[in-house]
Design a protein around this motif. Structure first.
Motif, PDB file in Angstrom:
ATOM      1  N   ARG A 181       0.826  -1.207   0.000  1.00 26.31           N
ATOM      2  CA  ARG A 181       0.000   0.000   0.000  1.00 26.31           C
ATOM      3  C   ARG A 181       0.858   1.255   0.000  1.00 26.31           C
ATOM      4  NH1 ARG A 181      -3.480  -1.621   4.941  1.00 26.31           N
ATOM      5  NH2 ARG A 181      -4.552  -3.381   4.014  1.00 26.31           N
ATOM      6  N   PHE A 182       1.822   1.276   0.923  1.00 26.32           N
ATOM      7  CA  PHE A 182       2.683   2.456   1.012  1.00 26.32           C
ATOM      8  C   PHE A 182       3.513   2.608  -0.255  1.00 26.32           C
ATOM      9  CE2 PHE A 182       1.950   1.375   5.525  1.00 26.32           C
ATOM     10  CZ  PHE A 182       1.318   2.557   5.881  1.00 26.32           C
ATOM     11  N   GLU A 183       3.964   1.469  -0.753  1.00 22.46           N
ATOM     12  CA  GLU A 183       4.770   1.443  -1.964  1.00 22.46           C
ATOM     13  C   GLU A 183       3.973   2.035  -3.130  1.00 22.46           C
ATOM     14  OE1 GLU A 183       7.757   0.548  -1.826  1.00 22.46           O
ATOM     15  OE2 GLU A 183       8.283   0.389  -3.957  1.00 22.46           O
ATOM     16  N   LEU A 184       2.701   1.654  -3.206  1.00 28.38           N
ATOM     17  CA  LEU A 184       1.839   2.118  -4.288  1.00 28.38           C
ATOM     18  C   LEU A 184       1.663   3.636  -4.212  1.00 28.38           C
ATOM     19  CD1 LEU A 184       0.565   0.375  -6.426  1.00 28.38           C
ATOM     20  CD2 LEU A 184      -1.532   0.332  -5.104  1.00 28.38           C
ATOM     21  N   VAL A 185       1.470   4.130  -2.998  1.00 25.75           N
ATOM     22  CA  VAL A 185       1.299   5.576  -2.817  1.00 25.75           C
ATOM     23  C   VAL A 185       2.594   6.299  -3.185  1.00 25.75           C
ATOM     24  CG1 VAL A 185       0.836   7.393  -1.140  1.00 25.75           C
ATOM     25  CG2 VAL A 185      -0.470   5.274  -1.060  1.00 25.75           C
ATOM     26  N   ARG A 186       3.720   5.730  -2.761  1.00 25.32           N
ATOM     27  CA  ARG A 186       5.027   6.335  -3.083  1.00 25.32           C
ATOM     28  C   ARG A 186       5.206   6.428  -4.593  1.00 25.32           C
ATOM     29  NH1 ARG A 186      10.160   4.652  -4.638  1.00 25.32           N
ATOM     30  NH2 ARG A 186       9.460   2.513  -4.870  1.00 25.32           N
ATOM     31  N   ILE A 187       4.886   5.316  -5.287  1.00 32.19           N
ATOM     32  CA  ILE A 187       5.072   5.292  -6.733  1.00 32.19           C
ATOM     33  C   ILE A 187       4.122   6.291  -7.406  1.00 32.19           C
ATOM     34  CG2 ILE A 187       4.678   3.847  -8.765  1.00 32.19           C
ATOM     35  CD1 ILE A 187       5.843   1.521  -7.086  1.00 32.19           C
ATOM     36  N   GLN A 188       2.888   6.329  -6.920  1.00 29.50           N
ATOM     37  CA  GLN A 188       1.933   7.253  -7.523  1.00 29.50           C
ATOM     38  C   GLN A 188       2.410   8.697  -7.356  1.00 29.50           C
ATOM     39  OE1 GLN A 188      -0.761   9.379  -6.221  1.00 29.50           O
ATOM     40  NE2 GLN A 188      -1.814   9.593  -8.189  1.00 29.50           N
ATOM     41  N   ASN A 189       2.973   9.015  -6.195  1.00 34.88           N
ATOM     42  CA  ASN A 189       3.503  10.363  -5.982  1.00 34.88           C
ATOM     43  C   ASN A 189       4.664  10.650  -6.916  1.00 34.88           C
ATOM     44  OD1 ASN A 189       1.737  11.165  -4.000  1.00 34.88           O
ATOM     45  ND2 ASN A 189       2.964  10.288  -2.342  1.00 34.88           N
ATOM     46  N   ARG A 190       5.492   9.624  -7.138  1.00 36.04           N
ATOM     47  CA  ARG A 190       6.664   9.810  -8.000  1.00 36.04           C
ATOM     48  C   ARG A 190       6.265  10.058  -9.447  1.00 36.04           C
ATOM     49  NH1 ARG A 190      11.507   7.053  -6.612  1.00 36.04           N
ATOM     50  NH2 ARG A 190      12.167   7.098  -8.781  1.00 36.04           N
ATOM     51  N   VAL A 191       5.355   9.208  -9.975  1.00 41.39           N
ATOM     52  CA  VAL A 191       5.056   9.296 -11.403  1.00 41.39           C
ATOM     53  C   VAL A 191       3.959  10.307 -11.705  1.00 41.39           C
ATOM     54  CG1 VAL A 191       5.855   6.974 -11.928  1.00 41.39           C
ATOM     55  CG2 VAL A 191       3.480   7.326 -11.269  1.00 41.39           C
ATOM     56  N   GLY A 192       3.109  10.606 -10.713  1.00 41.98           N
ATOM     57  CA  GLY A 192       2.080  11.618 -10.919  1.00 41.98           C
ATOM     58  C   GLY A 192       0.948  11.212 -11.844  1.00 41.98           C
ATOM     59  N   ILE A 193       0.873   9.915 -12.169  1.00 43.41           N
ATOM     60  CA  ILE A 193      -0.202   9.433 -13.031  1.00 43.41           C
ATOM     61  C   ILE A 193      -1.484   9.297 -12.201  1.00 43.41           C
ATOM     62  CG2 ILE A 193      -0.975   7.398 -14.341  1.00 43.41           C
ATOM     63  CD1 ILE A 193       1.976   6.983 -15.115  1.00 43.41           C
ATOM     64  N   THR A 194      -2.630   9.529 -12.840  1.00 41.03           N
ATOM     65  CA  THR A 194      -3.912   9.364 -12.167  1.00 41.03           C
ATOM     66  C   THR A 194      -4.190   7.878 -11.984  1.00 41.03           C
ATOM     67  OG1 THR A 194      -4.639  11.329 -13.335  1.00 41.03           O
ATOM     68  CG2 THR A 194      -6.338  10.003 -12.266  1.00 41.03           C
ATOM     69  N   PHE A 195      -4.373   7.475 -10.718  1.00 42.36           N
ATOM     70  CA  PHE A 195      -4.624   6.063 -10.420  1.00 42.36           C
ATOM     71  C   PHE A 195      -6.095   5.888 -10.098  1.00 42.36           C
ATOM     72  CE2 PHE A 195      -0.487   3.864  -8.842  1.00 42.36           C
ATOM     73  CZ  PHE A 195       0.248   4.461  -9.852  1.00 42.36           C
ATOM     74  N   ILE A 196      -6.709   4.839 -10.669  1.00 39.90           N
ATOM     75  CA  ILE A 196      -8.057   4.476 -10.254  1.00 39.90           C
ATOM     76  C   ILE A 196      -8.015   3.022  -9.823  1.00 39.90           C
ATOM     77  CG2 ILE A 196     -10.462   4.242 -10.940  1.00 39.90           C
ATOM     78  CD1 ILE A 196      -9.994   6.487 -12.901  1.00 39.90           C
ATOM     79  N   MET A 197      -8.318   2.803  -8.568  1.00 42.41           N
ATOM     80  CA  MET A 197      -8.176   1.462  -8.009  1.00 42.41           C
ATOM     81  C   MET A 197      -9.539   0.917  -7.614  1.00 42.41           C
ATOM     82  SD  MET A 197      -5.938   0.352  -4.692  1.00 42.41           S
ATOM     83  CE  MET A 197      -6.896   1.146  -3.430  1.00 42.41           C
ATOM     84  N   VAL A 198      -9.746  -0.343  -7.947  1.00 42.35           N
ATOM     85  CA  VAL A 198     -10.961  -1.027  -7.520  1.00 42.35           C
ATOM     86  C   VAL A 198     -10.603  -1.931  -6.354  1.00 42.35           C
ATOM     87  CG1 VAL A 198     -12.292  -3.052  -8.173  1.00 42.35           C
ATOM     88  CG2 VAL A 198     -12.419  -1.017  -9.558  1.00 42.35           C
ATOM     89  N   THR A 199     -11.367  -1.868  -5.296  1.00 40.74           N
ATOM     90  CA  THR A 199     -11.084  -2.754  -4.169  1.00 40.74           C
ATOM     91  C   THR A 199     -12.345  -3.013  -3.351  1.00 40.74           C
ATOM     92  OG1 THR A 199      -9.762  -3.056  -2.178  1.00 40.74           O
ATOM     93  CG2 THR A 199     -10.337  -0.806  -2.750  1.00 40.74           C
ATOM     94  N   HIS A 200     -12.363  -4.148  -2.692  1.00 35.19           N
ATOM     95  CA  HIS A 200     -13.457  -4.429  -1.772  1.00 35.19           C
ATOM     96  C   HIS A 200     -12.978  -4.248  -0.338  1.00 35.19           C
ATOM     97  CE1 HIS A 200     -11.218  -8.185  -1.736  1.00 35.19           C
ATOM     98  NE2 HIS A 200     -11.680  -8.338  -0.516  1.00 35.19           N
ATOM     99  N   ASP A 201     -11.687  -3.909  -0.195  1.00 31.69           N
ATOM    100  CA  ASP A 201     -11.069  -3.825   1.116  1.00 31.69           C
ATOM    101  C   ASP A 201     -11.052  -2.360   1.546  1.00 31.69           C
ATOM    102  OD1 ASP A 201      -9.337  -3.603   3.240  1.00 31.69           O
ATOM    103  OD2 ASP A 201      -7.942  -5.110   2.492  1.00 31.69           O
ATOM    104  N   GLN A 202     -11.918  -2.003   2.492  1.00 26.12           N
ATOM    105  CA  GLN A 202     -12.054  -0.597   2.862  1.00 26.12           C
ATOM    106  C   GLN A 202     -10.765  -0.036   3.444  1.00 26.12           C
ATOM    107  OE1 GLN A 202     -12.510   0.393   6.327  1.00 26.12           O
ATOM    108  NE2 GLN A 202     -12.649  -1.637   7.259  1.00 26.12           N
ATOM    109  N   GLU A 203     -10.023  -0.882   4.156  1.00 28.37           N
ATOM    110  CA  GLU A 203      -8.778  -0.409   4.755  1.00 28.37           C
ATOM    111  C   GLU A 203      -7.781  -0.024   3.668  1.00 28.37           C
ATOM    112  OE1 GLU A 203      -7.451  -3.182   7.686  1.00 28.37           O
ATOM    113  OE2 GLU A 203      -5.584  -2.050   7.958  1.00 28.37           O
ATOM    114  N   GLU A 204      -7.756  -0.852   2.618  1.00 26.25           N
ATOM    115  CA  GLU A 204      -6.870  -0.587   1.496  1.00 26.25           C
ATOM    116  C   GLU A 204      -7.237   0.731   0.819  1.00 26.25           C
ATOM    117  OE1 GLU A 204      -6.093  -4.221  -0.690  1.00 26.25           O
ATOM    118  OE2 GLU A 204      -6.547  -3.104  -2.512  1.00 26.25           O
ATOM    119  N   ALA A 205      -8.530   0.928   0.603  1.00 29.28           N
ATOM    120  CA  ALA A 205      -8.986   2.167  -0.028  1.00 29.28           C
ATOM    121  C   ALA A 205      -8.669   3.371   0.840  1.00 29.28           C
ATOM    122  CB  ALA A 205     -10.483   2.087  -0.304  1.00 29.28           C
TER     123      ALA A 205
END
Lengths: 368, 295
Positions: A181-205
């Protein structure tokens, strides 16, 4: 509502999109605006239509009605292979006959990029996901976490306008999921691409996304920051789906100055809550988060809302403990107490009477 | 524990015993005959161990039959011809079978059983009868020629029977199901999400076939090709019935040696050479393909 990222016109606009499967609306007249650079999560239980919506963004499904605009461009006639969108599949869908490097380079080869450019970009993105060492391996020789990184790299390397992630962490074990999760946020901050994630896990969202849309049977029931959907859930469903909650059904008996008194079944005294002005007699539900309930052995002074019950169960969860307390009406209430407090104060043990109190701002008044 | 292992061994032993009794032992007998010489009598070959010219009991193995096969150009030509026919018909089977297998694998699940049934349906009729039926279709005044003449498309009957065309046709027709089934099994396993991933990464469906579907179906292609190619090389019925007297294939030559000339040793030597020439390249190919596919 402020859009994340740099604001302005929405980067992705979903307008009244509907998709039916055999007469049943999997996605029902959904409209949504997402800004550039947002990390947006579509959250909902399985079968709520979130994956169908994502697949329509990728172009694998065609909407029966409505429009999808990416950066102002209507996607209706654009096939998946021409969309400025890349997807990370739940199963990762890595090509088993190709090495990690050629999996990641696949999209660039389709665009006929020069060979040396492909090589540089592939090794750059593999370094970003810490998979540079495994470039020459086949997917079958990788662990689940490594495959997930390769899938992410493959979706990132083309620098799409939208990156779609379908349950990106579903196949990982718990510990790895938290790190990722943290890794994903770090990468998203680095690349600046718009991320749209589907999840059923509220904690993850909640932990990754800057904004969350909660979906229920094909509809979006609430859009907001993780804090908003947690603190001010719009409906009973949202309150119940996101985090733990105690729900009390009742009727408004008195309303004045933005405060309401609600008489709840099984309780003698009305519960005081803040909320929109509602006419007396309106049927409402009160949602109270377990961590907002104060649990004491002795009767507290000056509490706005106070009930007494018997402790039936204490579940030790390391950082906190969850108590199940039965009210005189037999309704079970959950309360969480940080263990640091629990060990400091006088202990309330199973079978003992305890006082539950909460402030007027703790309950959320829900009309639907 | 111990009993379980013994039980497992017994289960494994049954097929091996079967292979030993009905494949390895007969093959050893054929190998033995191939080193003998023809003789008048029953059996029509000399014993491998017996009195030599000096009357001493000794091993009488001779390589004369293999030398004959090597020296007589006829055998080599028949063998190469067989390879040519088998290779050509294998390619035909692949070109027809691949789209069919692909179509069945992509058909709605409810249809697949029926479509596969149709592929297997010809097996309910004897192979020999089906090959005979082609004679009726292909001959000078057969159904196809009559139909074409009646339609005014041709004046004289086309030479469809007793030539290489008829052999290719017969081989392709007879072996097609053996190509389709392994290809289907492979293509059906293919995860459709891989094709979505390819499309998502900018690969149009036509190119995705070459980049994803085809490479991932290579094991099925290899299995199908081996399954049809090997028996085609030794095929006897089709060249005999459809190929006419001028078609030379090793299976037919073998038959003639065995039944017409009653030369069991030469026929056996032919059978052994054929096996070696087919099996060794296949084993190498298999090893090569297997190495490329380590997962």
């Amino acid at each position: 509502m402020p859009l994340g990222g740099d604001g302005g016109a929405p980067y992705l606009r979903i307008e009244g999109v509907t998709k039916r499967f055999a007469g049943h609306a999997a996605v029902n007249n959904v409209s949504l605006d997402i800004g550039r650079g947002e990390f947006f999560a579509l959250l909902g239980p399985s079968g709520c239509g979130k994956t169908t919506l994502l697949r329509m963004l990728a172009g694998f499904e065609r909407p029966d009605a409505g429009a999808i605009l990416i950066d102002g461009q209507d996607m209706a006639q654009v096939p998946p292979y021409l969309r400025p969108v890349n997807m990370m599949f739940q199963s990762y869908a890595l090509f088993p006959h190709m090495t990690v490097a050629s999996n990641v380079g696949f999209g660039l080869r389709q665009d006929k990029r020069p060979k040396d450019e492909i090589a540089t970009r592939v090794s750059k993105v593999l370094d970003l996901v810490h998979m540079g060492r495994h470039a020459q391996r086949k997917p079958g020789q990788l662990s689940g976490g490594e495959r997930q990184r390769v899938a992410l790299a493959r979706a990132l390397v083309k620098e799409p306008k939208l990156l779609l992630l379908d349950e990106p962490m579903a196949a990982l074990d718990r510990k790895l999921r938290e790190e990722t999760r943290f890794e994903l946020v770090r990468i998203q901050n680095r690349v600046g691409i718009t991320f749209i994630m589907v999840t059923h896990d509220q904690e993850e969202a909640m932990t990754t996304a800057s904004r969350v849309a909660v979906m229920q049977s094909g509809n979006i029931v609430q859009v907001g920051t993780p804090r908003e959907v947690y603190e001010q859930p719009a409906t009973r469903f949202v309150a119940d789906f996101i985090g733990a909650v105690n729900l009390f059904d009742g009727k408004v008996v008195e309303a004045r100055d933005g405060a309401v008194s609600v008489i709840v079944e099984g309780l003698d005294v009305p519960i005081q809550a803040q909320g929109a002005p509602l006419a007396a007699g309106t049927a409402v539900s009160l949602a109270i988060r377990p961590e907002k309930i104060v649990l004491t052995a002795a009767k507290p002074e000056g509490a706005s809302n106070l009930v007494q019950g018997v402790v039936r169960e204490i579940a030790y969860r390391g950082d906190l403990s969850t108590y199940r307390i039965d009210l005189p009406s037999q309704k079970a209430v959950r309360a969480t107490v940080p263990n640091i407090d629990r060990l400091a104060g006088p202990a309330v043990e199973v079978g003992q009477q305890a006082w539950l109190s909460w402030s007027v701002s703790a309950p959320v008044v829900l009309t639907q | 524990m111990r009993e379980g292992r013994a039980g497992r061994r017994a289960v494994i032993a049954i097929p091996y015993l079967w292979l030993l009794l009905f494949f390895m032992v007969p093959f050893a007998i054929v190998l033995k005959i191939s080193f003998a010489e023809t003789a008048l009598g029953i059996p029509p070959f000399t014993p491998l161990i017996g009195p030599d010219d000096d009357g001493k009991t000794s091993l009488l193995a001779s390589l004369a039959n293999y030398r004959l096969i090597g020296d007589d150009f006829l055998y080599l030509r028949a063998y190469l011809n067989s390879l040519k026919f088998a290779a050509g018909a294998t390619v035909c089977c692949l070109l027809i079978g691949y789209p069919l297998a692909y179509g069945i694998a992509r058909a709605p699940r409810a249809w697949r059983g029926l479509l596969l049934m149709l592929v297997i349906l010809p097996f309910w009729t004897s192979y020999l009868i089906r090959v005979y039926a082609w004679i009726g279709l292909l001959k000078g005044n057969g159904i196809i020629n009559n139909l074409l003449i009646w339609a005014g498309l041709i004046g004289d009957p086309l030479p469809l029977l007793n030539n290489a065309f008829a052999v290719y046709l017969g081989l392709t027709y007879s072996y097609l199901p053996y190509m389709i089934l392994p290809l289907y099994a492979q293509l059906e396993k293919l995860d459709p999400t891989l094709l979505e991933a390819a499309a998502d990464l900018g690969c149009p469906p036509s190119r995705a076939f070459w980049n994803v579907t085809l490479p991932l179906s290579l094991p099925g292609i290899a299995a199908g090709c081996l399954l049809v190619f090997i028996p085609m090389v030794g095929e006897f019925v089709i060249p005999d019935l459809l190929g006419g007297p001028d078609t030379l294939m090793i299976g037919k030559v073998l038959w003639d040696e065995f039944f017409t000339n009653r030369d069991w040793p030469v026929a056996s030597a032919l059978a052994v050479s054929m096996l070696v020439l087919v099996v060794i390249p296949m084993a190498l190919l298999r090893k090569h393909l297997g190495g490329g596919e380590a997962r």
